[in-house]
Design an enzyme around this catalytic site. Structure first.
Site, PDB file in Angstrom:
ATOM      1  CG  HIS A 137      39.942  61.081  47.386  1.00 45.69           C
ATOM      2  ND1 HIS A 137      41.166  60.454  47.362  1.00 45.69           N
ATOM      3  CD2 HIS A 137      39.480  60.962  48.653  1.00 45.69           C
ATOM      4  CE1 HIS A 137      41.423  59.967  48.581  1.00 45.69           C
ATOM      5  NE2 HIS A 137      40.433  60.263  49.373  1.00 45.69           N
TER       6      HIS A 137
ATOM      7  NE  ARG B  90      35.454  49.932  49.382  1.00 45.33           N
ATOM      8  CZ  ARG B  90      36.335  49.006  49.717  1.00 45.33           C
ATOM      9  NH1 ARG B  90      37.538  49.354  50.127  1.00 45.33           N
ATOM     10  NH2 ARG B  90      36.035  47.724  49.691  1.00 45.33           N
TER      11      ARG B  90
ATOM     12  CD  GLU C  63      37.315  57.326  56.005  1.00 39.96           C
ATOM     13  OE1 GLU C  63      38.184  56.801  55.276  1.00 39.96           O
ATOM     14  OE2 GLU C  63      36.442  58.093  55.584  1.00 39.96           O
TER      15      GLU C  63
ATOM     16  CG  HIS D  15      39.857  59.828  57.413  1.00 39.43           C
ATOM     17  ND1 HIS D  15      39.093  60.929  57.133  1.00 39.43           N
ATOM     18  CD2 HIS D  15      40.074  59.205  56.218  1.00 39.43           C
ATOM     19  CE1 HIS D  15      38.838  60.970  55.827  1.00 39.43           C
ATOM     20  NE2 HIS D  15      39.427  59.945  55.245  1.00 39.43           N
TER      21      HIS D  15
ATOM     22  CG  ASP E 212      37.898  62.461  52.258  1.00 43.23           C
ATOM     23  OD1 ASP E 212      38.364  61.916  51.236  1.00 43.23           O
ATOM     24  OD2 ASP E 212      37.586  61.811  53.266  1.00 43.23           O
TER      25      ASP E 212
HETATM   26 ZN   LIG Z   1      40.394  60.009  51.431  1.00 36.68          ZN
END
Ligand SMILES: [Zn+2]
Length: 462
Positions: A69, A93, A246, A280, A331
């Site tokens: 990302h 997050r 994950e 993951h 990632d």
């Molecule tokens: Zn990801």
């Protein structure tokens, strides 16, 4: 800058000569690589260099980075503080959402380009960009639904990194089709708008050499079963990537919703095959591992990010015992370092099993085994070439044989030194599609891209 690839195609590219080359058939000595139209036309071993050859000591294939990302590179290091509640993936997050929700297209592109420069300088030749930021900050669609996808393509174009663009389908906040939250407004599409986005992505990447457009249903949380199947069908035989299992919380929610664990549910309900990458897949039981291996899917492991987020450790030795496949990705891009991904992958297994040299393959060293598995898995997941052979894309890396970490090292011991006994900074030059993009460890456009990255971060972090 924007024309890097187009300029590349009109240039005459010198052939390469190296003392040691890791080919699909193993290490070869005194090798000439004949390059033509971005591919390796011939591999001649045991020969002398010819005038005009670009000469190097050690050449290995460039690895595919199967999960990125790119925009998260901008928040690297900003989530390393404990919150009020028990710190976890979910508080990380929240920081990521706050960062993502402020970013404009120019800032997004500047950050992606910086991430891609760092990937190339680390020795990656190709990236799987799991791209889920689609709409404007208020959630309104841009006039061009591919506005931000186009910025990913522009960053790949400006840096020369090979691209597998994976536009993400994201429609819900949790299992069972729960409505999306306000913080997810930049990610959301329905099947019609997603189809339009996918078509636009194919146009936007049409002029990038060896670009592939796959699909990425974000997760079982973000899609219903019907949506997941519809999105997978849009891919045809192209790559399908999905985040799966994950976090243990995700496993618990999936069990409560369906009675099945996430990977078990996926294997039972979706046509998982060799074009699938299960990103993951951290929390799996033995039956799920057997199912992934039997399907021929690639497990996408992101050791640095998974450690940073406290996800857990994937049972890699069980997958390998069943001849399963894996590749690695950066990632969150918190630390872009190919050697660190591979060493942490092995070290997490050693710590779990209290054993050494867990990733094994025939008589290869551990570094060689990890590199070979990750090359094959990365190529399968991203539609790339992988190993260095005639006909493959000319994507490879030269290592700096004058670095102290490589003194008196040969063949597999070179890989072991790079992965386990250096800071990862042994990359000298990197070629993608025959174009030399990194020289002396420095990307050809590093300074311009760094300047734009700095300006973008000043705006975003002020
Ligand atoms: Zn990801």
């Amino acid at each position: 800058m924007q024309l890097l690839h187009r300029v590349a195609r009109s240039e005459r590219v010198p052939n390469i000569y190296a003392a040691q080359v890791l080919t699909a058939q193993g290490w070869r000595h005194s090798v000439r690589l004949i390059l033509e139209s971005g591919r390796i036309a011939a591999v001649h071993a045991g020969v002398a260099p010819e005038p005009g050859d670009d000469r190097h000591e050690i050449i290995v294939p460039a690895l595919g980075n199967l999960h990125s990302h790119a925009f998260q590179r901008g928040m690297a290091g900003l989530a390393e503080i404990a919150g009020d509640s028990a710190d976890s993936f979910w508080s990380w997050r929240d920081v990521m959402y706050r960062f993502a929700l402020r970013m404009n297209p120019d800032q997004f592109q500047a950050i992606a380009a910086q991430a891609y420069v760092e990937m190339l300088e680390a020795g990656f030749g190709r990236v799987g960009e799991f791209h889920y930021l689609h709409h404007d900050c208020d959630g309104q669609r841009y006039a061009d639904i591919g506005e931000l996808a186009g910025r990913v393509a522009a960053a790949a174009d400006a840096t020369g990194l090979g691209l597998c663009l994976l536009p993400v389908f994201y429609a819900h906040s949790s299992f069972g089709g729960a409505p999306p939250g306000h913080a997810q407004r930049r990610f959301i599409n329905n099947l019609d708008s997603y189809h339009a986005l996918l078509e636009r992505c194919r146009q936007l990447t049409a002029n990038l050499p060896a670009a592939v457009v796959g699909v990425a249903p974000h997760s079982l949380r973000a899609t219903t079963k019907d949506e997941l199947l519809a999105v997978a069908q849009m891919a045809g035989t192209r790559p399908v990537h999905i985040h799966i299992a994950e976090q243990t919380g995700e496993v618990d929610e999936c069990l409560a919703w369906s009675g099945s664990r996430p990977v078990a549910w996926l294997l039972e309900n979706a046509p998982v095959g060799e074009n699938w990458c299960l990103v993951h897949a951290t929390h799996v039981d033995s039956a799920e591992i057997a199912g992934i291996a039997a399907a021929g899917a690639v497990v996408g492991l992101c050791p640095v990010t998974e450690a940073n987020l406290g996800d857990g450790v994937f049972p890699l030795s069980e997958l390998l015992a069943r001849r399963g496949r894996f590749g690695v990705g950066t990632d969150s891009n918190v630390h872009i370092n190919l050697a660190a991904e591979l060493s942490l992958l092995e070290y997490s297994q050693r710590l779990t099993h209290r054993a050494r040299n867990v990733v094994k393959r025939a008589s290869d060293s551990t570094g060689r085994a990890i590199m070979e598995f990750a090359l094959a898995g990365g190529a399968q997941a991203l539609g790339g070439s992988g190993h260095l052979r005639e006909g493959a894309a000319a994507d490879f890396v030269s290592l700096n044989g004058q670095h102290p970490a490589l003194f008196s090292r040969n063949a597999d011991a070179l890989l072991d030194a790079w992965i386990f006994a250096s800071a990862g900074n042994l990359v000298d030059c990197v070629w993608v599609a025959g174009r030399k993009l990194v020289t002396g460890g420095v990307h050809v456009a590093r300074e311009q891209i760094r300047g734009k990255f700095q300006a973008a971060l000043q705006e975003l972090c002020s």
